[in-house]
Design a protein around this motif. Structure first.
Motif, PDB file in Angstrom:
ATOM      1  N   GLN A  77       0.837  -1.201   0.000  1.00  0.00           N
ATOM      2  CA  GLN A  77       0.000   0.000   0.000  1.00  0.00           C
ATOM      3  C   GLN A  77       0.876   1.256   0.000  1.00  0.00           C
ATOM      4  O   GLN A  77       0.624   2.213  -0.744  1.00  0.00           O
ATOM      5  CB  GLN A  77      -0.923   0.009   1.221  1.00  0.00           C
ATOM      6  N   TYR A  78       1.888   1.224   0.825  1.00  0.00           N
ATOM      7  CA  TYR A  78       2.828   2.348   0.932  1.00  0.00           C
ATOM      8  C   TYR A  78       3.530   2.594  -0.398  1.00  0.00           C
ATOM      9  O   TYR A  78       3.631   3.731  -0.863  1.00  0.00           O
ATOM     10  CB  TYR A  78       3.809   2.011   2.058  1.00  0.00           C
ATOM     11  N   ARG A  79       3.987   1.520  -1.053  1.00  0.00           N
ATOM     12  CA  ARG A  79       4.769   1.675  -2.289  1.00  0.00           C
ATOM     13  C   ARG A  79       3.916   2.167  -3.446  1.00  0.00           C
ATOM     14  O   ARG A  79       4.352   2.998  -4.252  1.00  0.00           O
ATOM     15  CB  ARG A  79       5.427   0.341  -2.655  1.00  0.00           C
ATOM     16  N   ILE A  80       2.675   1.687  -3.538  1.00  0.00           N
ATOM     17  CA  ILE A  80       1.789   2.161  -4.606  1.00  0.00           C
ATOM     18  C   ILE A  80       1.483   3.643  -4.414  1.00  0.00           C
ATOM     19  O   ILE A  80       1.490   4.432  -5.370  1.00  0.00           O
ATOM     20  CB  ILE A  80       0.493   1.328  -4.633  1.00  0.00           C
ATOM     21  N   ILE A 129       4.595   4.940   6.033  1.00  0.00           N
ATOM     22  CA  ILE A 129       4.634   3.532   6.440  1.00  0.00           C
ATOM     23  C   ILE A 129       4.039   3.353   7.836  1.00  0.00           C
ATOM     24  O   ILE A 129       3.452   2.317   8.141  1.00  0.00           O
ATOM     25  CB  ILE A 129       6.084   2.992   6.389  1.00  0.00           C
ATOM     26  N   PHE A 130       4.147   4.384   8.694  1.00  0.00           N
ATOM     27  CA  PHE A 130       3.547   4.307  10.029  1.00  0.00           C
ATOM     28  C   PHE A 130       2.024   4.330   9.958  1.00  0.00           C
ATOM     29  O   PHE A 130       1.346   3.854  10.872  1.00  0.00           O
ATOM     30  CB  PHE A 130       4.039   5.459  10.908  1.00  0.00           C
ATOM     31  N   VAL A 131       1.484   4.875   8.872  1.00  0.00           N
ATOM     32  CA  VAL A 131       0.030   4.901   8.678  1.00  0.00           C
ATOM     33  C   VAL A 131      -0.457   3.562   8.137  1.00  0.00           C
ATOM     34  O   VAL A 131      -1.399   2.967   8.673  1.00  0.00           O
ATOM     35  CB  VAL A 131      -0.359   6.052   7.718  1.00  0.00           C
ATOM     36  N   VAL A 142      -3.149  14.176   9.033  1.00  0.00           N
ATOM     37  CA  VAL A 142      -4.385  14.197   8.229  1.00  0.00           C
ATOM     38  C   VAL A 142      -4.558  12.877   7.475  1.00  0.00           C
ATOM     39  O   VAL A 142      -5.656  12.293   7.451  1.00  0.00           O
ATOM     40  CB  VAL A 142      -4.347  15.386   7.246  1.00  0.00           C
ATOM     41  N   ILE A 143      -3.473  12.382   6.870  1.00  0.00           N
ATOM     42  CA  ILE A 143      -3.543  11.115   6.130  1.00  0.00           C
ATOM     43  C   ILE A 143      -3.880   9.962   7.073  1.00  0.00           C
ATOM     44  O   ILE A 143      -4.664   9.068   6.731  1.00  0.00           O
ATOM     45  CB  ILE A 143      -2.210  10.861   5.400  1.00  0.00           C
ATOM     46  N   ALA A 144      -3.319   9.967   8.291  1.00  0.00           N
ATOM     47  CA  ALA A 144      -3.614   8.913   9.266  1.00  0.00           C
ATOM     48  C   ALA A 144      -5.087   8.921   9.657  1.00  0.00           C
ATOM     49  O   ALA A 144      -5.713   7.861   9.794  1.00  0.00           O
ATOM     50  CB  ALA A 144      -2.730   9.085  10.501  1.00  0.00           C
ATOM     51  N   LEU A 145      -5.663  10.115   9.828  1.00  0.00           N
ATOM     52  CA  LEU A 145      -7.088  10.197  10.166  1.00  0.00           C
ATOM     53  C   LEU A 145      -7.946   9.674   9.031  1.00  0.00           C
ATOM     54  O   LEU A 145      -8.939   8.964   9.259  1.00  0.00           O
ATOM     55  CB  LEU A 145      -7.453  11.648  10.496  1.00  0.00           C
ATOM     56  N   VAL A 146      -7.591  10.033   7.795  1.00  0.00           N
ATOM     57  CA  VAL A 146      -8.343   9.534   6.633  1.00  0.00           C
ATOM     58  C   VAL A 146      -8.240   8.013   6.549  1.00  0.00           C
ATOM     59  O   VAL A 146      -9.249   7.323   6.326  1.00  0.00           O
ATOM     60  CB  VAL A 146      -7.816  10.184   5.336  1.00  0.00           C
ATOM     61  N   TYR A 147      -7.042   7.469   6.767  1.00  0.00           N
ATOM     62  CA  TYR A 147      -6.834   6.014   6.714  1.00  0.00           C
ATOM     63  C   TYR A 147      -7.640   5.319   7.811  1.00  0.00           C
ATOM     64  O   TYR A 147      -8.243   4.261   7.576  1.00  0.00           O
ATOM     65  CB  TYR A 147      -5.344   5.719   6.871  1.00  0.00           C
TER      66      TYR A 147
END
Length: 761
Positions: A509-512, A623-625, A696-701
C-alpha cells in the motif's frame, strides 16, 4: 483380481508389484469392496501408501501393491503392471504434474503489471504536455522529455518491491525456524496466511501412530491382572521384531503392576504358535509351578468358539465386540485353558491409535482462526469417525468410494468435499482429488502428511506441510517441514504467517501510494509550471523509501482472526487516495512559494531542496500509517526512518544536488540562493508541515478502515464456485453420442481425458 508376483514368506519383507489387468477393471476394483475368498492368506504393510498403522489382510485373488511388505503369510502372485502404470507410478506422476505459478507470484505479477501500465500512461501524459510546452526531446542545457521519462521510470517501476517482500518473508522464515518449522519455499508463508481449509492425514499427524489398549472388557469373575498376564504370555518373545499388537500388549503391563508380579513366577514357554490365518489366533503353551496353561489371543469370534461359556456371557461378549467395532476399535479376544480343564473366556482388549495430547487443542485454535480442518485417512470408516468424535471434528466422514466413480459429479461432488469433515480408506489419488476440488472452489488449501502416499497432495496444495518424522518423499514435496511432532506448531506458524502478510500488505500500500504521489506531482507540475524535481534527487527519494522500509521485515505486526486475502480492489482504492493526498500536500508547499512572503520559506532556501525534504518526510512517515495502529512500531523501523529523515534534512540544509537553474513558467517572485543552502527555520517549518500532512492522512486512513463496505471489498466468497460450469461439466461427463456409418457397426463418442491427464489420474 490377481495377485502380482513373488513368493511371500512370513520371514521375508518381499516387495511385490501390482495390479489388475486393464485400466477399467483396475479402477472398478479399487472402488468396490474386494470379494473375500476364504480366509486371509497375507497381511501386508500398507503404511507407505495409505498410512495405516496395522497390516491389512489380503485374500485369494486380492490386490497387492508395489512397495508394500509382507508381514505375515505366504503366497504366489502374478505381475500385471509396472512402472508409471502401477499404483506407486501413478502417485509419482501426480507429484510431477502438480505444478504451476504460486499464489504469491500471481499477486505480485498483477501489482507489478498494473504499476508498469500506470507509469506508461503518466509518461504518455508527460510527453503530450511537453509538446504543448515546446520541450525538446533531448538537450544538454535544459530539462527535456527524456529527463521526465527517466524520472517517471525511476519512481514508477518498483524495483524495491521484490527486495522488500522477499526480505520480509526471509526474516519470517527465520522466526518460523525458531518455532521448529523449516520453510523450504518462501512464498508458502503467504499461502499459509490465507489458508482457510486444512486437510490433515490421521496416522502420525492427528494421532500418535502408537496403538494403545482402551478400557478392556473383562468377563464376569475374571481378574483384570490375570487377563493381561495371559495376553502377555500369548505374545511373541522376539523383542527385536515385535508385532505391533504384541508390542502394545507388553507395554500396557506398565499400568498393571500385579500382572507383572504374576509374570515373575517363573513361567517357561514350551510351544509358541504365531498368528494363523485359518485359526486367526496366537497360541502359547506355558508352564508355571508344574501346571501347563494354554494361552491364546486373536479374533474375538475365533476365541469365543473355543470356550463353552453360557449363552448370556456369549451374547454379552458379542455385543461388546460389536460395540468396539462400531467405535472403530480393533478387538482381541483372550482365553486360557488350564491343564485338565476347559477353555475359560477372560475378556477382550480394544486397541486404538489415540490422538496426540495437543491435537484437540490445536484443532480448536485452528477453528478460532477461521480454518476448517478435514481428516483424510487410510483407516477404516469406523476408526475415522471415532477419531473425529474424540477431536470434536464432526462425524460427516465418508468412504473414499464417494470421491472417484461414486456417481457424483459437478456441484454435488464439490459440495460433498466442501461439507465433509473427512474421508476414510483414501489412497493418494483421493487426497489429490480432494485438494484439487477444494482449490477449484476458490479455497486456499493446506495439506499435512508424513508418508509417501501424501506426496502428491502435499505438492498440489497451496501450502504442503510435512510433519515430524515424514518420509523423504513427503519432505521434498512439502513447502514447510515441521521438526516437532503433531500439529501444535502449525498454530504458531499460521499466526506468524499472518503477521508477515500484514507487513507485506502495509509495504505494498505504501509503495503504490509513493509511485502515484510523485507521478501525479511531477507530471502536473511540468504541465502547469514547466518545473520538475531533479533526476538525482528523485533517485535519492526512491533509495530512501526502499532502504528505510526494508526494516518493515522486523516490525511488530498484528494478525487477523480470519484467513487473510489480497483484497486488491481495496488496496488500490486506499493507495490511490493516499497518493492523491500526498500530491496535494506537495502542491500546497510549492504553491505557497508564489506568495510575496515566500510561503513556507522563512528567509532563504532552495525550491528543489524544500520540495525534496517535504516529499521525503511525508513518504517515509506514510509507512507508520499503512502498518496500522494495533501495535507499536519496532525500534528497527523507527531507527531506519529516522536515519533517512536526518539524511534528507542534511540534503536540504546544504543544498546537495540543487545547483541547477530550473526557471518556472509563470515565474515565481522568490529568488533562490545560489549555493542551494536552506535556513534552519525553513527546515523546521517543513518538518512541522509534513507532520501535519501525515496526521491528516492517518485520520483519513483510520476512517476508511471503519467503513464496512470497504472492509470486505475484493474479498472473494470461497464457499462457492462456478456452479453453472460445474453442472455443465458434470452432465457432459455422462454424455454419449451414438453414430452410424454404412456397412459398419454403430459407434459412440464420449468425453474422455487427454493422454497426459489420464497418466496423471
Amino acid at each position: 483380481m490377481m495377485l502380482e508376483h513373488g513368493d511371500l514368506s512370513s520371514t521375508s519383507e518381499s516387495d511385490i508389484d501390482e495390479e489388475a489387468g486393464g485400466k477399467e477393471k483396475e479402477e472398478a476394483q479399487q472402488n468396490k469392496p474386494a470379494r473375500k475368498r476364504g480366509y486371509p492368506i497375507l497381511a501386508c504393510d500398507h503404511s507407505a501408501i495409505t498410512g495405516e498403522s496395522l497390516a491389512v489382510d489380503r485374500y485369494m485373488g486380492g490386490m497387492i501393491y508395489y512397495t508394500t511388505g509382507c508381514k505375515r503369510g505366504k503366497a504366489y502372485a502374478i505381475v500385471q503392471t509396472s512402472a508409471k502404470t502401477s499404483f506407486v507410478g501413478r502417485t509419482a506422476s501426480m507429484v510431477q504434474a502438480a505444478k504451476g505459478a504460486g499464489h504469491f507470484e500471481i499477486v505480485m505479477d498483477n501489482i507489478g503489471t498494473s504499476l508498469l501500465i500506470l507509469v506508461m500512461a503518466w509518461i504518455l501524459a508527460a510527453w503530450i504536455g511537453g509538446f504543448f510546452r515546446h520541450l525538446p526531446i533531448a538537450s544538454p542545457r535544459q530539462q527535456t522529455l527524456l529527463h521526465y521519462t527517466l524520472t517517471l521510470l525511476i519512481i514508477g517501476v518498483p524495483v524495491g518491491l521484490p527486495v522488500v517482500t522477499t526480505t520480509t518473508m526471509a526474516v519470517g522464515a527465520a522466526y518460523l525456524a525458531k518455532k521448529k518449522a523449516i520453510v523450504q519455499k518462501l512464498t508458502a508463508i503467504e499461502s499459509l496466511a490465507g489458508v482457510d481449509i486444512l486437510c490433515s492425514d490421521k496416522t502420525g499427524t492427528l494421532t500418535a501412530n502408537k496403538l494403545s489398549i482402551r478400557d478392556p472388557y473383562v468377563a464376569e469373575g475374571v481378574d483384570i491382572d490375570w487377563l493381561f498376564a495371559v495376553a502377555a504370555l500369548a505374545s511373541s518373545h522376539n523383542i527385536d521384531s515385535l508385532d505391533p499388537i504384541d508390542k502394545v500388549t507388553v507395554l500396557t503391563l506398565r499400568s498393571y503392576p500385579r500382572a507383572r508380579e504374576i509374570l515373575r513366577r517363573g513361567w517357561t514357554t514350551e510351544k509358541f504358535t504365531p498368528f494363523d490365518p485359518v485359526s486367526k489366533r496366537i497360541v502359547s503353551v506355558v508352564v508355571c509351578d508344574g501346571i501347563r496353561y494354554t494361552c491364546t489371543k486373536g479374533a474375538p469370534k475365533a476365541v469365543l468358539q473355543l470356550t463353552e461359556c453360557s449363552k448370556e456371557t456369549a451374547d454379552h461378549y458379542k455385543s461388546k465386540a460389536q460395540e468396539f467395532a462400531h467405535r472403530g476399535f480393533r478387538s482381541l479376544g483372550v482365553a486360557v485353558q488350564k491343564e485338565g480343564e476347559p477353555w475359560t473366556l477372560l475378556g477382550m482388549l480394544p486397541m486404538f491409535d489415540p490422538p496426540r495430547e495437543d491435537t484437540a487443542h490445536t484443532i480448536r485454535e485452528a477453528q478460532n482462526l477461521g480454518i476448517s480442518v478435514k481428516m483424510l485417512t487410510g483407516d477404516a470408516l469406523a476408526i475415522a469417525k471415532e477419531t473425529c468424535k474424540m477431536l470434536a471434528l464432526g462425524t460427516k466422514v465418508y468412504n473414499s468410494d464417494k470421491l472417484i466413480h461414486g456417481g457424483l459429479s459437478g456441484v454435488m461432488a464439490s459440495d460433498l468435499v466442501e461439507k465433509a469433515d473427512g474421508f476414510a480408506e483414501v489412497f493418494p489419488e483421493h487426497k489429490y482429488q480432494v485438494v484439487q476440488m477444494l482449490q477449484g472452489r476458490g479455497h486456499l488449501t493446506a495439506m499435512t502428511g508424513d508418508g509417501v502416499n501424501d506426496a502428491p497432495s502435499l505438492k498440489k496444495a497451496d501450502c504442503g506441510i510435512a510433519v515430524e518424522g515424514a518420509s523423504e518423499a513427503a519432505q521434498s514435496a512439502a513447502d514447510i517441514v515441521f521438526l516437532e511432532p503433531g500439529l501444535s506448531t502449525i498454530i504458531d506458524s499460521i499466526k506468524m504467517a499472518r503477521q508477515i502478510f500484514q507487513r507485506m500488505k502495509a509495504y505494498i500500500q505504501y509503495r503504490i501510494a509513493l509511485c502515484l504521489h510523485l507521478e501525479i506531482y511531477l507530471v502536473t507540475s511540468m504541465i502547469i509550471i514547466n518545473e520538475s524535481i531533479r533526476v538525482e534527487l528523485v533517485v535519492f527519494l526512491a533509495l530512501f523509501a526502499d532502504l528505510a522500509t526494508v526494516a518493515v521485515a522486523y516490525d511488530n505486526a498484528s494478525f487477523e482472526l480470519r484467513p487473510v486475502e489480497w483484497q486488491l480492489p481495496k488496496i488500490w482504492f486506499i493507495s490511490v487516495l493516499l497518493g492523491v493526498l500526498l500530491a496535494l500536500g506537495t502542491w500546497i508547499v510549492r504553491g505557497s512559494m508564489f506568495l510575496p512572503s515566500g510561503g513556507i520559506i522563512q528567509n532563504w532556501g532552495s525550491i528543489q531542496e524544500v520540495l525534496f525534504l517535504e516529499v521525503a518526510l511525508t513518504e517515509n512517515w506514510l509507512i507508520f500509517v499503512t502498518r496500522g495502529m494495533e501495535t507499536w512500531p519496532s525500534v528497527q523501523l523507527v531507527g531506519a526512518i529516522l536515519g533517512v529523515d536526518i539524511l534528507a534534512t542534511i540534503f536540504c540544509l546544504f543544498g546537495w544536488f540543487s545547483n541547477q537553474t530550473m526557471p518556472t513558467d509563470p515565474a515565481t517572485s522568490f529568488v533562490e540562493t545560489e549555493n542551494g543552502w536552506t535556513d534552519i527555520v525553513t527546515v523546521v517549518r517543513v518538518w512541522g508541515y509534513s507532520l501535519g500532512v501525515s496526521i491528516v492522512i492517518a485520520l483519513v486512513y483510520f476512517m476508511l478502515n471503519k467503513f464496512k463496505w470497504l472492509e470486505n471489498l475484493g474479498r472473494s466468497k470461497r464457499d462457492k464456485g462456478d456452479l453453472k460450469i460445474e453442472n455443465i461439466l458434470g452432465h457432459l461427463s455422462r454424455l454419449t453420442v451414438e453414430y452410424d456409418q454404412p456397412g459398419q457397426p454403430k459407434g459412440r463418442f464420449f468425453l474422455a481425458t487427454s493422454k497426459e491427464e489420464e497418466d496423471v489420474e
